[in-house]
Design an enzyme around this catalytic site. Structure first.
Site, mmCIF file in Angstrom:
data_model
loop_
_atom_site.group_PDB
_atom_site.id
_atom_site.type_symbol
_atom_site.label_atom_id
_atom_site.label_comp_id
_atom_site.label_asym_id
_atom_site.label_seq_id
_atom_site.Cartn_x
_atom_site.Cartn_y
_atom_site.Cartn_z
ATOM 1 N N LYS A 25 79.221 40.967 22.760
ATOM 2 C CA LYS A 25 80.237 40.111 23.456
ATOM 3 C C LYS A 25 81.190 40.899 24.371
ATOM 4 O O LYS A 25 81.056 40.329 25.471
ATOM 5 C CB LYS A 25 81.072 39.317 22.499
ATOM 6 C CG LYS A 25 82.520 38.881 23.050
ATOM 7 C CD LYS A 25 83.356 38.346 21.786
ATOM 8 C CE LYS A 25 84.208 38.964 21.417
ATOM 9 N NZ LYS A 25 85.595 39.632 22.170
ATOM 10 N N ASN A 26 81.603 41.889 24.002
ATOM 11 C CA ASN A 26 82.508 42.672 24.851
ATOM 12 C C ASN A 26 81.916 43.408 26.080
ATOM 13 O O ASN A 26 82.485 44.258 26.792
ATOM 14 C CB ASN A 26 83.327 43.604 23.969
ATOM 15 C CG ASN A 26 84.191 42.827 23.046
ATOM 16 O OD1 ASN A 26 84.493 41.689 23.451
ATOM 17 N ND2 ASN A 26 85.064 43.413 22.145
ATOM 18 N N CYS B 156 98.578 36.958 21.923
ATOM 19 C CA CYS B 156 97.433 36.395 21.097
ATOM 20 C C CYS B 156 98.022 36.080 19.665
ATOM 21 O O CYS B 156 99.019 36.378 19.218
ATOM 22 C CB CYS B 156 96.135 37.165 21.283
ATOM 23 S SG CYS B 156 96.181 38.369 20.124
ATOM 24 N N ARG C 112 99.451 41.285 23.919
ATOM 25 C CA ARG C 112 98.697 42.027 24.277
ATOM 26 C C ARG C 112 98.742 42.268 25.822
ATOM 27 O O ARG C 112 98.297 41.424 26.454
ATOM 28 C CB ARG C 112 97.199 41.594 23.954
ATOM 29 C CG ARG C 112 96.711 41.808 22.624
ATOM 30 C CD ARG C 112 95.492 41.198 22.132
ATOM 31 N NE ARG C 112 94.322 41.835 22.835
ATOM 32 C CZ ARG C 112 93.055 41.226 22.912
ATOM 33 N NH1 ARG C 112 92.977 40.096 22.086
ATOM 34 N NH2 ARG C 112 92.329 41.732 23.369
ATOM 35 N N ASP D 217 88.277 46.719 16.004
ATOM 36 C CA ASP D 217 87.469 45.466 15.727
ATOM 37 C C ASP D 217 86.770 45.547 14.516
ATOM 38 O O ASP D 217 86.096 44.302 14.091
ATOM 39 C CB ASP D 217 86.381 45.154 17.047
ATOM 40 C CG ASP D 217 87.469 44.757 18.148
ATOM 41 O OD1 ASP D 217 88.228 44.411 18.059
ATOM 42 O OD2 ASP D 217 86.662 44.931 19.442
ATOM 43 N N ARG E 238 83.560 32.307 18.520
ATOM 44 C CA ARG E 238 83.816 32.953 19.683
ATOM 45 C C ARG E 238 83.177 34.173 19.856
ATOM 46 O O ARG E 238 82.760 34.706 20.944
ATOM 47 C CB ARG E 238 85.306 33.171 19.697
ATOM 48 C CG ARG E 238 86.390 31.908 20.070
ATOM 49 C CD ARG E 238 87.649 32.481 20.451
ATOM 50 N NE ARG E 238 87.691 33.328 21.231
ATOM 51 C CZ ARG E 238 88.731 34.228 21.678
ATOM 52 N NH1 ARG E 238 90.021 34.155 20.913
ATOM 53 N NH2 ARG E 238 88.597 35.138 22.687
#
Ligand code: EPU
Length: 440
Positions: free
Chosen positions: A45-46, A139, A144, A327, A419
């Site tokens: 994803k990132n 968030c 953030r 993460d 997500r």
């Protein structure tokens, strides 16, 4: 429509679906099953999100392979479409035609669902000389800030203003600058690197992030004509060029998804094999799980793990890559929750990223918080209960705990999970877990 390899632009009928809404979905997990078999790791994803934004830098048809099917990548596709790009997602292959941009505005409604939408700011300023991008809010787990993105762009000559919640730049001509990040930031590094590729002159960025996602972006940009030196080191020197060719790249494997599956094996005492992963990107998680008693055989693109009967306690401090990733902080806490002994988990990246703690406690975990430090006293068993997902990684932690908890756990609001994890429930089902997705 079909895209032939030599078609210069995509047909206008290729709009992606809007981000799929799974707001009402929940997962029912019955714990206690061993996992076994092989699981394929999806694209990261990132890595995919900044890569998709980088397509704005060069007009033409870009090709991205191994794009993970997530609501976040769909949201980024929507952002690009709102700007006038044409996006076609076919399986995991994504063609993005950025020949004709028609807008420079990333609207609040999209940015508020995904902060990474801010990645379009630098590319828009670099190519169009203008941008109007909603300022992301806080968030789920706290503030953030994006000050480093804005300060870096300002150093490159972008006079940005805040206008009714939007970051606005007009008639910007980016110029090379020297900028050193006071904190290592993944997002700000990608942002400034993208912007600097087309700036006039040379940019030097100090104290940059070296996460694999960033390195992959630099390598992909260099392959289309960018001149980024020092890739993989803490200092990047970027010589601006007049234009770039379209990207043609394959998204790297998701190291966080991979490490989450390793943690799933650790927590359930199972043996599984990860396919299409990159063990080199998961070093810190692998070492931590080994300390907890897991046996791990790491090949190049495959990792086999055998979890112990009961994991050992371990101390973990999150750090920028190559340290232990924030993460994975929530997921490793689930392993520690049933470990033999007391573990201390400290998050130095996000001091408030602990929304999973009260939910894990509902499952019977013994966690005491003191600021950004969690002391986890391992218990012999967790018990299923209704719990609530609060963000992507907190949700994953609850799934892991549920896999080992006695009885049934209902995890609500799993749109957070969708997500960032492609078909996590399906992949776990294939490994033998009892997982069911229901509509609440
Ligand atoms: N920071 C600032 N100012 C800024 C930017 C960051 O003070 O302008 C601080 C942050 O508050 C934080 C630290 O710098 O304390 C690092 O934040 P970073 O900028 O690296 O985070 P990010 O780019 O916003 C990405 C990932 C996150 C991941 C972090 C840290 C993406 C799309 N997001 O966020 O991923 O936690 O790096 O590794 O790449 C996730 O996937 O669940 C996720 C949250």
């Amino acid at each position: 429509m079909d895209v032939t390899p030599d078609s210069p632009t995509l047909d206008s009928s290729t709009a992606t679906e809007p981000a799929r809404s799974t707001t009402m979905d929940a997962l029912i997990i019955r714990g206690g099953r061993r996992l076994s078999g092989r699981v394929e790791i999806s694209g990261a994803k990132n890595a995919a999100l900044p890569m998709m934004a980088a397509t704005l830098l060069a007009p033409g048809v870009h090709t991205l392979r191994n794009v993970p099917l997530l609501s976040d990548t769909r949201t980024m596709a929507r952002v690009l479409e709102v700007l006038g790009a044409r996006v076609e997602l076919r399986g995991h292959a994504c063609k993005i035609d950025t020949s004709n941009l028609t807008s420079v505005e990333a609207p609040y409604d999209l940015v508020r669902t995904m902060r990474a939408s801010i990645y379009v700011l630098g590319p828009l300023l670099a190519r169009m000389g203008a941008a109007r991008v909603s300022l992301p809010g806080g968030c789920a787990w706290g503030p953030r800030p994006v000050n480093l993105h804005l300060e870096g762009l300002a150093a490159m000559g972008a006079a940005l203003e805040l206008d009714h919640g939007y970051i606005v730049g007009r008639e910007v001509r980016l110029a090379g600058a020297d900028f050193t990040f006071e904190t290592v930031s993944v997002g700000a590094t990608a942002q400034l690197m993208m912007a600097a590729t087309l700036a006039a002159g040379t940019t030097t960025l100090g104290n940059v992030a070296i996460e694999p996602d960033i390195t992959a972006l630099a390598v992909a940009l260099n392959a289309c004509g960018a001149r980024i030196e020092g890739v993989g080191s803490r200092t990047l020197t970027i010589h601006g060029v007049k234009g770039l060719r379209p990207l043609d790249t394959t998204i790297i494997p998701d190291r966080i998804e991979g490490a989450t599956f390793l943690a799933a094996a650790a927590v359930t005492g199972s043996s599984i094999t990860l396919e299409r992963c990159d063990s080199g990107h998961m070093g810190a998680a692998i070492r931590t799980l080994e300390q907890q008693g897991c046996e791990i055989l790491a090949g190049n693109a495959e990792v086999t793990i055998t979890g112990p009967r009961r994991p050992a306690a371990v101390d973990v401090t999150t750090e920028p890559f190559p340290g232990f990733p924030t993460d994975m902080q929530a997921q490793i806490m689930s392993v520690c929750a049933i470990a033999d002994g007391v573990s201390v988990i400290r998050d130095t990246i996000y001091l408030d990223r602990f929304t999973h703690v009260p939910e894990l406690v509902r499952l019977g975990a013994d966690v005491r918080m003191d600021g950004n430090i969690a002391t986890v006293t391992g218990v012999e068993r967790l018990q299923g209960a209704p719990v609530m997902a609060t963000d992507i990684r907190a949700s994953a932690a609850l799934v892991l705990a549920a896999l080992v908890a006695e009885g049934e756990t209902r995890i609500s609001r799993i749109y957070h999970l969708d997500r960032g994890y492609e078909s996590l429930d399906q992949k776990l089902l294939k490994l033998g877990a009892s997982v069911e997705r229901i509509q609440e």
